[in-house]
Design a protein around this motif. Structure first.
Motif, PDB file in Angstrom:
ATOM      1  N   CYS A 179       0.679  -1.163   0.133  1.00  0.00           N
ATOM      2  CA  CYS A 179       0.338   0.243  -0.042  1.00  0.00           C
ATOM      3  C   CYS A 179       1.422   1.258  -0.203  1.00  0.00           C
ATOM      4  CB  CYS A 179      -1.008  -0.022   1.097  1.00  0.00           C
ATOM      5  SG  CYS A 179      -2.359  -1.619   1.588  1.00  0.00           S
ATOM      6  N   ALA A 180       2.218   1.228  -0.402  1.00  0.00           N
ATOM      7  CA  ALA A 180       2.961   2.689  -0.312  1.00  0.00           C
ATOM      8  C   ALA A 180       2.374   3.874  -1.286  1.00  0.00           C
ATOM      9  CB  ALA A 180       4.231   2.023  -1.027  1.00  0.00           C
ATOM     10  N   GLU A 181       2.371   2.877  -2.273  1.00  0.00           N
ATOM     11  CA  GLU A 181       1.908   3.927  -3.004  1.00  0.00           C
ATOM     12  C   GLU A 181       0.697   5.193  -3.105  1.00  0.00           C
ATOM     13  OE1 GLU A 181       0.607   4.328  -8.109  1.00  0.00           O
ATOM     14  OE2 GLU A 181       1.515   2.257  -6.997  1.00  0.00           O
ATOM     15  N   LEU A 182      -0.494   3.931  -2.582  1.00  0.00           N
ATOM     16  CA  LEU A 182      -1.696   4.834  -1.477  1.00  0.00           C
ATOM     17  C   LEU A 182      -1.468   5.523  -0.867  1.00  0.00           C
ATOM     18  CD1 LEU A 182      -3.939   1.855  -2.452  1.00  0.00           C
ATOM     19  CD2 LEU A 182      -3.881   3.545  -4.235  1.00  0.00           C
ATOM     20  N   ARG A 183      -0.409   4.958   0.242  1.00  0.00           N
ATOM     21  CA  ARG A 183      -0.796   5.715   1.508  1.00  0.00           C
ATOM     22  C   ARG A 183       0.026   7.494   1.084  1.00  0.00           C
ATOM     23  NH1 ARG A 183       3.180   2.343   3.142  1.00  0.00           N
ATOM     24  NH2 ARG A 183       5.182   2.635   3.041  1.00  0.00           N
ATOM     25  N   ASP A 184       1.634   7.013   0.380  1.00  0.00           N
ATOM     26  CA  ASP A 184       2.272   8.513   0.017  1.00  0.00           C
ATOM     27  C   ASP A 184       1.145   9.260  -1.152  1.00  0.00           C
ATOM     28  OD1 ASP A 184       4.031   7.329   0.486  1.00  0.00           O
ATOM     29  OD2 ASP A 184       5.451   6.476  -1.577  1.00  0.00           O
ATOM     30  N   LYS A 185      -0.144   8.822  -1.748  1.00  0.00           N
ATOM     31  CA  LYS A 185      -0.532   9.263  -1.961  1.00  0.00           C
ATOM     32  C   LYS A 185      -1.331  10.273  -0.944  1.00  0.00           C
ATOM     33  CE  LYS A 185      -4.550   9.740  -5.261  1.00  0.00           C
ATOM     34  NZ  LYS A 185      -5.483   8.457  -5.730  1.00  0.00           N
TER      35      LYS A 185
END
Length: 1763
Positions: A179-185
Motif C-alpha cells: 500500500c506504499a503508493e496509496l499511502r504516499d498519495k
C-alpha cells in the motif's frame, strides 16, 4: 523526613482529622522536565542531550534522593502529525503534569530557525465555528470545512471536532508494503488539505477579529505553532520562570535563503510547495523577541554555522557547540534543582535526626494525601444509596455512648463498596460531631495500606497527631504484637478523653497475608464509647466474612450492598459524564444502561462509561459494544486500545504495570519498554530510530496510550515517586488473564529484573534485531544505573523493593541467590533501609514458591533477629546484623555451603574490612534457626508514663495461664492487671483487656471456650467473652485478696496454676510463693519453694489440624480442684504454711460459679449473668476447696469435707480426712459411714480432680495425697516430701506430683496410687506437664531449665534454657510447648522436634555455673547442675562432651569451684569437703589432691597466679597460699606457704586474683577491695565500690588489674606503683554488673561480660569503650585467645571471637549506636609506658619427655597426694 509537628503543619489539622479532602500534596522527589523543540531541526541536539547530559543529571539527582525524567515527545518520531490530531493536547497536558509534580525545573526550550508545525485546532466551540463559517462566502469552502469538522453534541458544550485523517484518507497510516503508493498519495493529499483548512480558518478568524466578534487571542491559535503554544504554557505563563525554566536559542549566521530551500530545509519552515514560509519566520522572530525581553535571565544563546549536511557531530566546530550545549544544559538544570531542593537530601536516611519516626511521619503525610485524593474522586461521582447510608449512620449514632462492635459492609466485588465507604466518611463528619475525627484507609490502594503493620502504624501516628498524644517509640511501632496492643490502647485513650473517632477500613481482603493479617486477630471486636469502626469486604471472601460473623454477635451490625438498579445508575452515569465534560445521546445512554442492568456492577458502569467517553453524537448505537459484565467490558476496552495503539504495545505496557510489586513510574515504564526487544522491533518496523547506536521507545507512544486509559490508571506516591497502578484490581487481573501465559509471565518478569538490576545501564549495549536492518545492532538503551546506594545515606528504594520479586518470578534462582538473598551487602542494605520485616517478606516469598531448606534457615534467622532490631528502632549498625547472621548460621556452613556458606564468608570479609572497632565471631554462639525456641509472645509490659507506649517499659510477670484447644486460644494474665488472649495456632493477639486494677491472680476458660473468668488483686471476679473481648459481668469484693497482693509485692515469682481435665470441666488456681536459690538443697528450705502453674487440658483434636491443635495442655496446681463441668480458681501462701484460700469454683453443668469473701460463707452466682443464687457453709469457719461431680467442696472443722450440690445448694455428703497411722508409703483405705470429731488439721497444698474416675486428690503439707471417691471413701499415699503441685494425664492414668527436686510419676489404679519412678532435678521443680498421648513429660525447675523426659523409660531426652526466668506454667500442644513465668512478661513457644545436634555442637548444658575454659579455645571444663560431683569436658571442635576414662573426672563430693592452669594443664577442683582435686590433663589416669585442712575445711573459691607458679584457696575463714611446682617433671603442689585471715575483711569474700610476688587482690560482698601481701603479711585497702565486687582480672604481665562490681562501676588499677588509672561507668536500662573480664593477649584491651548480656571491649590506655556486643545471655567465663577471646555464656553457648581495632578510631564513632545507654570514663593524668606485646609463657609439659617410671617412684609431696 519530618516530625509529627511538621506533618500537622504540612497537612493541616483539618485534613489530619479527616474534615477536609483538600490535603497539600507531599513533596515530590521527581525532577520532571518537559523538553520543547521543533521536530526536524533539533534532532541532533536532542540525541546528544539524551546520550550525554541526561545520565549525568540523573546521577546528580540520585545522589540527592531524586528521580530525573525528561519528557521529549518528539524523540524517535518521523513527524509530529497524528491521525487523531491529539499531539498538541498531549504536549500541553504533559507540561501541566511537569509543573504539578516536579520538585525542580519543569520546562526547557530548544529553539532554532524553525517556527514549527502550526496545527489545526482539533476542537472548536459551536459558537466560534459557526461564526467562522459565517465569514466564508464560498459554499465550497463551507462544505469543505464541514467535511472535516463534525459537530459533536456529546461534548459539553457542543463543539466541532476535526475528524481523523483516515476518515477521508484511509491509507494514510497504512504501513503495508503493498500500500506504499496509496499511502504516499494520501499523505500528500492530507498536506494540501491541511493547508487549505488552515487558510480558510485563518481568513475567517482575521475577519471575525476585525469585526470584533473574537479576541486576538482566539484568532492567534489558528496561526501559532505547537512550539509557541508550549512556550506560552510552560515558560511565559509560569510564576517564576527563572527558577523553573531554561531556554537555549541556536542562531545560524550566514544562512542563505537559497540553501534553506535546497539543502537545509529541515532547519527552517517550508511550505508544502517547498518554499520558505515567510509568515512562520515572522512569527518566529516575534517569539524570539518576546523571549529575549521577558526571559533573558534564563536564556542562553548559541551560534553555529551549518555545513552542507546540516549539523554534523563529527565536525570539530559542531562537536564543540554540542559539548557547550550539554555543559550549559547540565549546569543550568543542576543549579535549578539545587535551588529548589535547598541543599537538603530528600532521600537520605535519618536526615531529620529523628530516625525511623521521622520517616514514618513522612509516610503518614503521603498516606493521608493518597486516601483523601481517592475519596474526593469517588465522592465526586457518587449518587444514591441514601437508604443504606442512613441505616449505617443511624446505627453508629445509636451506639455512640456505649461499648459496641464494628460495622461490616459486604457485597459482590465491584458493587461500589469503596465509593460507599468514601461517602460514609464524608457524611459522618457532620453527623457524629464537628469535632469527630475520621480516619479513612482504602486497603490495598497503597503500599502502606496493604501491610497490616504499616496500616496500624499510620493510624496510630495519625491519632497521636490529632489528639496531641506523644508518638510511640519505633521499637513499639516495629513490633507487630506491641503495635496491635498499642492500637487498641489508643482507641481506649481516645474514648477516655471524650473524643469522637471513626475508623473506616475498606477492602479487608486486600491486606497482605503477612503477620496472619487475614486471620483478623488484629481487628478489635469490642469498641469503647465514641469510637466507631466500619470495615468492608466482598461476599466472595468467605473465610474473612465467617470470622467476622463468628465474633461479631449482633446481626444488625452487618450491612449488605446490593447491586445498583437501572434507575439508580442513571444519576451516577450523569455525574460521571458531567465531570468529564461529556454527555450521551438517548440511544447511546440506553445501550449503556441496558447492558448495566444485566450486571448491576458500578465497576462495569465505570469501564463502560470510560469507553462511552469516546463516542461522538454521530456514533450509531448499533456500532458500539460495552459488554454485559465488568470482565467483558474490560476486554472490549483492551480490544479498542489494541486497534488504536497496537496489541504489542498495549499488552506489554499494561502487563509490566500489573506484574510490578508496587506499580511503575512513567519514566520506569518507558525505560522498561525500551528494554523489550519485541516492542522496539514493532515500533521501528517501518523506519529506523534517530541513531542506530541508541535505541529507545519514542515517549509519545506511551503518552498517547496513557491518555486513552484515563482514570483507569491511577497514581500513588511512594517515597515521593508517583507510581502507576490500576484503578481496580479486576483490571489488573483481566490484563494478566488476557496477555500472560506461563512462559510469557516469566519473560516479562525477566525484563523487569534486568531493568532494576541495571544490567543494560552505564553505556552497556544490548543487541537487537530491527526489521529494517538485516544485522543485529548493539544499541544503548539509556536506562539509568541501578546501584544499591546512589550516595552515602541515599538508598535505591525501588531496586530494594522490586528486584528480588522479579528475579524470583522470572525463575532466575541463581541470580536471586547470588545478587540478593545470597548477598550480605543486599541483606544488610535491605534491612537497614526497608526494615527487617521487609527482608523477611522477601525470604518468605522465596520459601513459599520454592522448597529450599537453606532459604528457610535464613528466613528463620531473620525472624530470630527481628526482636533485637525492633528494640533498637529498626535501623541498626551493619556490624550487629553481620554478627547475628554469622553467629546463628555458621553451624550450617558445612551442610549448606552454596548459600549459607557464602553468606558467612561474606560476613568474615566484611569484618576484615570494617573501619571501626569490632568483635569478629569465629563460631556459632547465638541460638540458630531450627532450634528449640520458636518465638516469644510479648505484650505484658508497663511503665511510669500514663501513655504506656511511651516509656521505657519493664516486663511484668505472667500470673495466670489457661488454654482452650478447641478454639486455639491461650489466655494469660499479668501482675499489672492485663489479660491477653492469643490464638495459639497463628500466635497472634486476639484481645488485650484491662482486666483488673490489681494483678490477675487466676483465670479459667469456661463455657466451651466462649468465655473466661478472671480473679484479680482488686478482689473482683470478672467474666469475659473470648469472642468479642467484652466484659460480661463483674462481681465486686468476690473474695479476699490480701494474701495475694502481699505476695505479689514481696516475691520474685508469682505462680499461676490451672488444671483442665475434660472438654467441659475446667479448674484453675493460683498460688503465690517466692523462689528460693537453686543451690539450696536442704529439706527444710525445700518447703519454702514456690509452687508452679501448669496448664492441663484433655481436649482432643482432629489429626488434620496442626500440632498446636492436637493438644494436652496441663496446669499443675498448688491448691486446685477440678470436676466435671467445673473449675476452681485457687490461691494461697505455701511459704507460711497457711491454709490456701480458693478464689472461686465453677460448675458448668449447673452454670454456677462459687466465691468466698473474707469471713463469709461460700456464695453461688449464675455463671452466665453473675446473678446471686444462694450461700453455703458456715460463715468464717469454712474454706472452699473446689468442685467435683456437680458439687462444691468445703473444708471445715480441721479435716471435714462437705459437698454441696451446685444445682440446689443442698448438702450432699461429708467426709473426714484422717492422717494414716503408717507413713511408709503404703496405701490406707478408711471407709466412713458417718463423720466424727477432727483428729488433725488438714493443710492442703494442692487439689486435683480425677473426673473420669469421680475422685478428688488432695495433697497435704505432710506429703500425703488423699484420694477421695464420690462414694465417701478415700485412700492416702505418702510421698517423699511435701507436694507442691499435682497434674494428671489426659486419660487420668498418670499422675505427676512435684516434690522439691523430684517429679514423682504415679500410676492411678482403682484403689491405689502406684509409684512408677522419680525424676531428679538440679533444683526445685516448679511445674510439669505430660503430652496428650502420655509419651513425653516436660518439667521446669528453678535453675531456669526446661527438661523433656521420656515417660516410659524415665530418660532425659532434652534440656533447654528458659532464656530469662524460671518457668512457672507449661502447656503442651502436640510437639509444641508454651511456657510462662511469673517474673517475665513474655510467653515462650518451644518446638520439641528441633534438631538436637545444632544445639549440641554450639553449647554445653545450660546453667552450668562452674565453668573454666582453655585459652586455646579447644575445650571447656564444667560441672553439670544435675550432678555436681562430676567434671565434664566439652570439645569445641567436635561439639561433644567427653571424658578420658570412666571415672577420671569424678569427685568424691560436690564441686564448689573450678580453675584451670593453662600452661601447666592442671585442672583444680575445690570440693565442699575442703579437698582440692587436681587433674593433670596430660595424664588422664592420674589424680592429685590437697587434703582438707583441719581447722578450715570449707572451700569457697580458688585463684591461680598469671604464670601459674602459685595458687590460693579461699576457705571459710582464711585464704591459703600454695606453690605449684614439679617433681621429676610431674606436677605437684606445696603448702600452705601463707595464710590470710578473712576476718580482716568487713564483709565475706566475693572474688580474688593472685598476682606474682605472692600478692592477693580480693573483693568483698560489701564492695571493699583489699591488696594483701603474703610475704609481708600486710593489707592495703583500695578505693571501695558501692556494691558487691564481682570480678577481678589481671593483665598478662600483672601490671594492671580490673575490678568490677555489681553496679555500673569498674576500675582499672596500675599495680606497680599502686595507682587508679581509670574509673569506667556504664549505664543502661538493665543490670550492668560485670561478671567476668579478661585482658587481651597484648594487654591493650579489656573484655568484660556483664549481666546486661553484652560483651564490652575497653581500651586500656584511655579507658574508652570501643565495642559493645549483645549475646543474649550473660557471660560467666572468658579468657584471652589469640586476637580475641573465648567465653561461655549462662545458656552454655561457647563463644570464640577476634577483635579488630584500627590504629585510630574515626571521629564521631559511637560504640553505643545500637544501644540505649551511656558510659563515662574518669582518668588520672599520667605518662603512659609502652605495653608489653607478648606475655611470658609459663612452664609447659611435654608428655614425650616425661619418664613415667621415675615419676611413680618419686617421693610424694607433703601437701599433694597422688591418688
Amino acid at each position: 523526613m519530618m516530625s509529627m509537628e511538621a506533618v500537622i503543619e504540612a497537612v493541616g489539622l483539618a485534613a489530619l482529622k479527616g474534615h477536609s479532602q483538600t490535603v497539600p500534596q507531599p513533596r515530590s522527589s521527581v525532577v520532571r522536565v518537559f523538553l520543547s523543540s521543533t521536530c526536524s531541526d533539533m534532532t541532533v541536539e536532542r540525541s546528544v542531550l539524551l546520550d550525554k547530559a541526561y545520565p549525568e543529571i540523573q546521577s546528580f539527582c540520585q545522589s540527592l534522593g531524586l528521580t530525573f525524567e525528561v519528557v521529549d515527545l518528539r524523540w524517535g518520531l518521523r513527524d509530529m502529525v497524528a491521525v487523531d490530531h491529539m499531539n498538541t493536547e498531549l504536549c500541553l497536558g504533559e507540561i501541566q503534569s511537569c509543573r504539578q509534580i516536579s520538585v525542580g525545573p519543569t520546562f526547557t526550550v530548544l529553539l532554532g530557525n524553525r517556527y514549527g508545525h502550526r496545527p489545526l485546532s482539533r476542537v472548536i466551540s459551536e459558537r466560534e465555528f459557526e461564526l467562522l463559517v459565517g465569514k466564508l462566502s464560498n459554499l465550497d469552502d463551507i462544505k469543505f470545512l464541514n467535511k472535516w469538522y463534525w459537530k459533536d453534541d456529546n461534548n459539553v458544550p457542543p463543539s466541532y471536532i476535526l475528524q481523523p485523517i483516515t476518515t477521508h484518507f484511509a491509507h494514510y497510516d497504512n504501513m503495508a508494503a503493498d500500500c506504499a503508493e496509496l499511502r504516499d498519495k494520501d499523505v500528500l493529499s492530507w498536506q494540501y488539505t491541511e493547508v487549505q483548512l488552515l487558510k480558510l480558518l485563518r481568513s475567517a478568524a482575521l475577519q471575525a477579529e476585525k469585526s470584533g466578534q473574537i479576541t486576538s487571542e482566539q484568532k492567534n491559535k489558528y496561526f501559532k505553532s505547537v512550539t509557541e503554544l508550549e512556550i506560552e504554557q510552560g515558560l511565559l505563563a509560569a510564576q517564576t520562570p527563572d527558577s523553573t525554566s531554561v531556554v537555549f536559542v541556536r542562531e545560524l549566521p550566514k544562512l542563505r535563503k537559497k540553501d534553506l530551500q535546497k539543502n537545509l530545509a529541515a532547519f527552517t519552515d517550508i511550505t508544502v510547495d517547498g518554499l520558505v514560509d515567510s509568515e512562520a519566520q515572522e512569527l518566529l522572530s516575534s517569539l524570539k523577541t518576546r523571549l529575549f525581553s521577558d526571559c533573558s535571565s534564563c536564556l542562553h544563546l548559541n551560534s553555529v554555522e551549518l555545513s552542507k549536511g546540516g549539523l554534523e557531530p563529527s565536525r570539530k566546530e559542531h562537536a564543540q557547540y554540542l559539548d557547550n550545549l550539554c555543559e550549559q544544559f547540565m549546569s543550568q538544570i543542576k543549579e535549578r534543582i539545587s535551588q529548589q531542593v535547598g541543599g537538603s537530601n530528600l532521600g537520605r536516611l535519618g536526615g531529620d535526626g529523628d530516625g525511623g519516626l521521622g520517616e514514618a511521619c513522612s509516610l503518614l503525610h503521603q498516606e493521608i494525601y493518597h486516601h483523601a485524593s481517592v475519596c474526593g474522586r469517588e465522592c465526586a461521582v457518587f449518587r444514591g444509596r441514601e437508604s443504606l447510608l442512613g441505616k449505617m449512620c443511624l446505627t453508629m449514632w445509636n451506639l455512640t455512648n456505649t461499648r459496641h462492635m464494628p460495622l461490616v459492609l459486604t457485597g459482590p466485588s465491584g458493587v461500589g463498596k469503596t465509593a460507599l465507604m468514601c461517602k460514609l466518611a464524608q457524611e459522618m463528619r457532620g453527623l457524629l460531631d464537628q469535632r469527630a475525627t475520621v480516619v479513612l484507609r482504602l486497603l490495598g490502594t497503597s503500599s502502606l495500606s496493604s501491610d497490616v503493620d504499616a496500616l496500624l502504624r499510620g493510624i496510630c501516628l495519625q491519632i497521636c497527631g490529632v489528639f496531641g498524644l506523644p508518638p510511640p517509640t519505633m521499637s513499639v511501632l516495629n513490633t507487630h504484637q506491641e503495635l496491635v496492643q498499642l492500637f487498641r490502647l489508643m482507641l481506649e485513650e481516645v474514648s477516655a478523653r471524650g473524643e469522637m473517632l471513626l475508623l473506616i477500613l475498606d477492602s479487608l481482603e486486600q491486606l497482605s497475608p503477612a503477620h496472619n493479617a487475614l486471620k483478623l486477630h488484629w481487628l478489635p471486636r469490642d469498641l469503647p464509647a465514641n469510637v466507631h469502626l466500619v470495615v468492608s469486604l466482598p461476599d466472595t471472601a468467605a473465610s474473612l466474612l465467617n470470622r467476622l460473623k463468628a465474633t461479631i454477635e449482633e446481626p444488625e451490625n452487618f450491612f449488605e450492598l446490593e447491586p445498583l438498579t437501572c434507575e439508580q445508575s442513571r444519576p451516577v452515569t450523569e455525574a460521571y459524564l458531567s465531570a468529564a465534560g461529556r454527555s450521551l445521546q438517548k440511544e447511546q445512554m440506553e445501550v449503556v444502561l441496558r447492558s448495566f442492568q444485566k450486571s448491576g456492577s458500578p465497576l462495569f458502569l465505570r469501564v463502560a462509561l470510560h469507553t462511552a467517553l469516546q463516542w461522538t453524537s454521530h456514533t450509531h448505537a448499533s456500532d458500539v459494544q460495552v459488554g454485559e459484565s465488568a470482565q467483558e467490558a474490560v476486554d472490549l476496552l483492551l480490544q479498542s486500545l489494541e486497534r488504536k495503539h497496537g496489541r504489542l504495545l498495549v499488552s506489554r505496557a499494561l502487563t509490566y504495570i500489573a506484574l510490578s510489586r508496587d506499580g511503575l513510574s512513567e519514566a520506569e515504564l518507558r525505560d522498561v519498554l525500551s528494554l523489550d526487544d519485541e516492542v522496539l522491533a514493532e515500533v521501528y518496523r517501518h523506519w529506523l530510530p534517530p541513531s542506530t547506536s541508541l535505541v529507545r521507545t519514542p515517549p509519545l507512544l506511551w503518552t498517547r496510550l496513557r491518555h486513552d486509559l484515563g482514570d483507569l490508571l491511577v497514581e500513588r506516591q511512594i517515597g515521593g515517586v508517583h507510581l502507576l497502578t490500576f484503578y481496580h484490581r479486576l483490571l489488573g487481573e483481566q490484563v494478566q488473564q488476557r496477555y500472560l501465559n506461563g512462559e510469557e509471565r516469566a519473560q516479562r518478569h525477566a525484563v523487569l529484573a534486568d531493568y532494576f538490576q541495571g544490567i543494560w545501564s552505564n553505556g552497556r549495549s544490548k543487541p537487537i534485531q530491527l526489521p529494517p536492518v538485516h544485522t543485529k545492532l548493539n544499541a544503548d538503551r539509556k536506562v539509568p544505573f541501578q546501584p544499591l546506594w546512589f550516595a552515602e545515606g541515599v538508598a535505591n528504594l525501588r531496586k530494594l523493593r522490586e528486584l528480588p520479586y522479579h528475579l524470583l518470578h522470572a525463575d532466575r534462582w541463581e541470580q536471586l541467590c547470588g545478587y540478593t538473598i545470597g548477598s550480605m551487602d543486599w541483606l544488610s542494605y535491605k534491612t537497614q533501609v526497608c526494615g527487617v520485616q521487609s527482608t523477611i517478606e522477601d525470604l518468605s516469598l522465596c520459601t513459599t514458591l520454592y522448597e529450599c531448606p537453606e532459604m528457610q534457615l535464613i528466613q528463620d534467622a531473620f525472624v530470630l533477629i527481628k526482636p533485637t532490631l525492633d528494640l533498637i528502632e529498626g535501623h541498626a549498625d551493619p556490624s550487629l546484623l553481620y554478627t547475628e547472621i554469622f553467629a546463628r548460621l555458621h553451624c550450617f556452613t558445612e551442610t549448606y555451603p552454596a548459600l549459607i556458606g557464602r553468606l558467612c564468608s561474606q560476613c568474615q570479609d566484611w569484618f576484615t574490612s570494617c573501619p571501626d572497632p569490632t568483635l569478629i565471631p569465629r563460631s556459632s554462639f547465638l541460638p540458630p534457626p531450627g532450634g528449640v525456641l520458636k518465638t516469644a509472645l510479648s505484650g505484658f509490659k508497663t511503665g511510669t508514663s500514663h501513655f504506656t507506649w511511651l516509656c521505657v517499659r519493664v516486663c511484668v510477670g505472667v500470673k495466670a495461664v489457661d488454654v482452650c484447644p478447641t478454639n486455639d486460644l491461650l489466655v494469660a494474665g499479668s501482675e499489672d492487671g492485663m489479660l491477653i488472649v492469643w490464638n495459639v495456632r497463628d500466635l497472634e493477639v486476639v484481645h488485650t483487656l484491662a482486666a483488673h486494677t490489681g494483678p490477675v491472680l487466676a483465670l479459667r476458660v469456661v463455657c466451651g471456650g466462649s468465655s473466661c473468668v478472671s480473679c484479680g488483686g482488686d478482689g473482683a471476679l470478672r467474666c469475659w467473652s473470648l469472642k468479642t473481648g467484652r466484659q460480661l459481668y463483674c462481681i465486686q469484693e468476690a473474695f479476699s485478696c490480701t494474701t495475694q497482693i502481699t505476695g505479689a509485692e514481696n516475691t520474685s515469682a508469682q505462680n499461676t496454676n490451672t488444671e483442665n481435665t475434660s472438654e467441659q470441666k475446667t479448674n484453675l488456681q493460683n498460688t503465690s510463693a517466692q523462689n528460693t536459690s537453686s543451690d539450696n538443697t536442704s529439706e527444710q528450705n525445700t518447703d519454702l519453694q514456690n509452687t508452679s502453674a501448669q496448664n492441663t487440658s484433655s481436649e482432643n483434636t482432629s489429626e488434620e489440624n496442626t500440632d498446636l491443635k492436637n493438644t494436652s495442655a496441663q496446669n499443675t496446681s498448688s491448691a486446685d480442684c477440678v470436676a466435671e463441668n467445673s473449675s476452681t480458681l485457687f490461691t494461697g501462701s505455701p511459704t507460711t504454711g497457711s491454709l490456701h484460700t480458693p478464689l472461686c469454683s465453677v460448675v458448668e453443668e449447673s452454670a454456677v460459679i462459687f466465691t468466698q469473701a473474707p469471713n463469709q460463707c461460700v456464695k453461688a452466682w449464675h455463671l452466665e449473668t453473675g446473678e446471686s443464687l444462694y450461700d453455703v457453709g458456715p460463715p468464717g469457719q469454712s474454706t472452699m476447696l473446689g468442685a467435683l461431680g456437680g458439687c462444691v467442696c468445703v473444708l471445715s472443722d480441721g479435716d471435714l469435707l462437705t459437698f454441696y450440690k451446685a444445682s440446689t445448694g443442698l448438702e450432699s455428703m461429708q467426709i473426714r480426712l484422717s492422717k494414716p497411722p503408717d507413713s511408709n508409703g503404703s496405701t490406707h483405705t478408711l471407709s466412713h459411714s458417718e463423720t466424727h470429731s477432727s483428729t488433725h488439721t488438714l493443710s492442703p497444698t494442692c487439689v486435683l480432680p480425677l473426673v473420669r474416675q469421680n475422685k478428688l486428690l488432695v495433697a497435704s503439707k505432710e506429703g500425703l495425697i488423699f484420694q477421695v471417691s464420690n462414694n465417701g471413701t478415700y485412700i492416702a499415699t505418702e510421698l517423699p516430701s511435701r507436694v507442691f503441685f499435682l497434674s494428671a494425664s489426659e486419660d487420668e492414668r498418670i499422675l505427676l506430683a512435684g516434690c522439691g527436686r523430684l517429679v514423682v510419676v504415679l500410676e492411678v489404679q482403682a484403689s491405689s496410687l502406684q509409684k512408677q519412678r522419680e525424676l531428679p532435678h538440679g533444683a526445685t521443680v516448679l511445674t510439669a506437664a505430660v503430652s496428650s498421648q502420655a509419651e513425653v513429660l516436660v518439667s521446669a525447675a528453678e535453675d531456669q531449665l526446661i527438661r523433656v523426659w521420656c515417660l516410659s523409660s524415665g530418660k532425659l531426652q532434652d534440656t533447654f534454657h528458659s532464656e530469662d526466668s524460671c518457668v512457672t506454667s507449661l502447656a503442651i500442644f502436640g510437639q509444641t510447648v508454651v511456657s510462662a513465668s511469673s517474673s517475665s512478661g513474655s510467653l515462650k513457644v518451644w518446638q520439641l522436634t528441633s534438631d538436637l545436634n545444632i544445639r549440641a555442637r554450639a553449647s554445653i548444658p545450660a546453667h552450668s555455673s562452674l565453668v573454666t575454659i582453655s585459652k586455646d579455645g579447644q575445650s571447656a571444663f564444667f560441672v553439670h547442675c544435675d550432678n555436681r560431683k562430676e567434671i565434664l569436658t566439652w570439645d569445641c571442635t567436635t561439639g561433644e562432651i567427653t571424658r578420658k576414662s570412666a571415672d577420671a573426672m569424678d569427685a568424691s563430693a560436690e564441686v564448689c569451684c573450678l580453675e584451670l592452669a593453662q600452661q601447666k594443664r592442671l585442672l583444680f577442683c575445690g570440693l565442699r569437703t575442703g579437698t582440692v582435686m587436681i587433674y593433670p590433663l596430660d595424664f588422664p589416669l592420674e589424680t592429685l589432691c590437697i587434703p582438707p585442712l583441719k581447722d578450715i575445711p570449707q572451700i569457697q573459691s580458688m585463684a591461680i597466679s598469671p604464670h601459674e607458679e602459685c595458687m590460693v584457696v579461699a576457705y571459710d575463714d582464711a585464704v591459703c597460699l600454695f606453690e605449684v611446682t614439679a617433681r621429676d617433671s610431674f606436677p605437684c603442689v606445696e603448702g600452705p606457704l601463707g595464710r590470710f585471715s578473712l576476718t580482716q575483711l568487713c564483709s565475706p569474700l566475693s572474688c580474688m586474683a593472685l598476682m606474682p610476688n605472692s600478692r592477693l587482690l580480693c573483693g568483698g560482698e560489701g564492695g571493699e577491695v583489699t591488696l594483701y601481701n603474703f610475704r609481708s603479711s600486710t593489707a592495703t585497702q583500695l578505693e571501695p565500690h558501692a556494691a558487691r565486687v564481682t570480678c577481678i582480672a589481671l593483665s598478662n604481665w600483672s601490671s594492671q588489674a580490673l575490678v568490677g562490681s555489681q553496679d555500673c562501676v569498674q576500675r582499672l588499677w596500675s599495680l606497680s606503683p599502686l595507682l587508679l588509672d581509670h574509673t569506667m561507668e556504664y549505664k543502661g536500662f538493665v543490670f550492668e554488673g560485670v561478671l567476668c573480664a579478661a585482658f587481651s593477649v597484648n594487654d591493650r584491651y579489656i573484655f568484660t561480660g556483664s549481666l546486661d548480656k553484652t560483651i564490652k571491649v575497653w581500651d586500656v590506655a584511655s579507658g574508652d569503650l570501643l565495642c559493645v556486643q549483645y549475646v543474649y545471655s550473660p557471660i560467666i567465663k572468658m579468657a584471652a585467645h589469640k586476637d580475641g577471646i573465648v567465653a561461655v555464656s549462662q545458656q552454655g553457648r561457647f563463644i570464640k571471637e577476634g577483635f579488630r581495632c584500627p590504629a585510630q578510631v574515626r571521629p564521631g564513632f559511637n560504640p553505643l549506636q545500637n544501644f540505649q545507654a551511656q558510659f563515662r570514663v574518669t582518668s588520672r593524668e599520667k605518662t603512659l609506658d609502652p605495653q608489653n606485646a607478648v606475655s611470658r609463657d609459663g612452664q609447659s609439659y611435654n608428655l614425650a619427655n616425661i619418664n613415667l617410671m621415675s615419676m611413680f617412684k618419686a617421693k610424694q609431696s607433703n601437701t599433694c597426694v597422688l591418688l
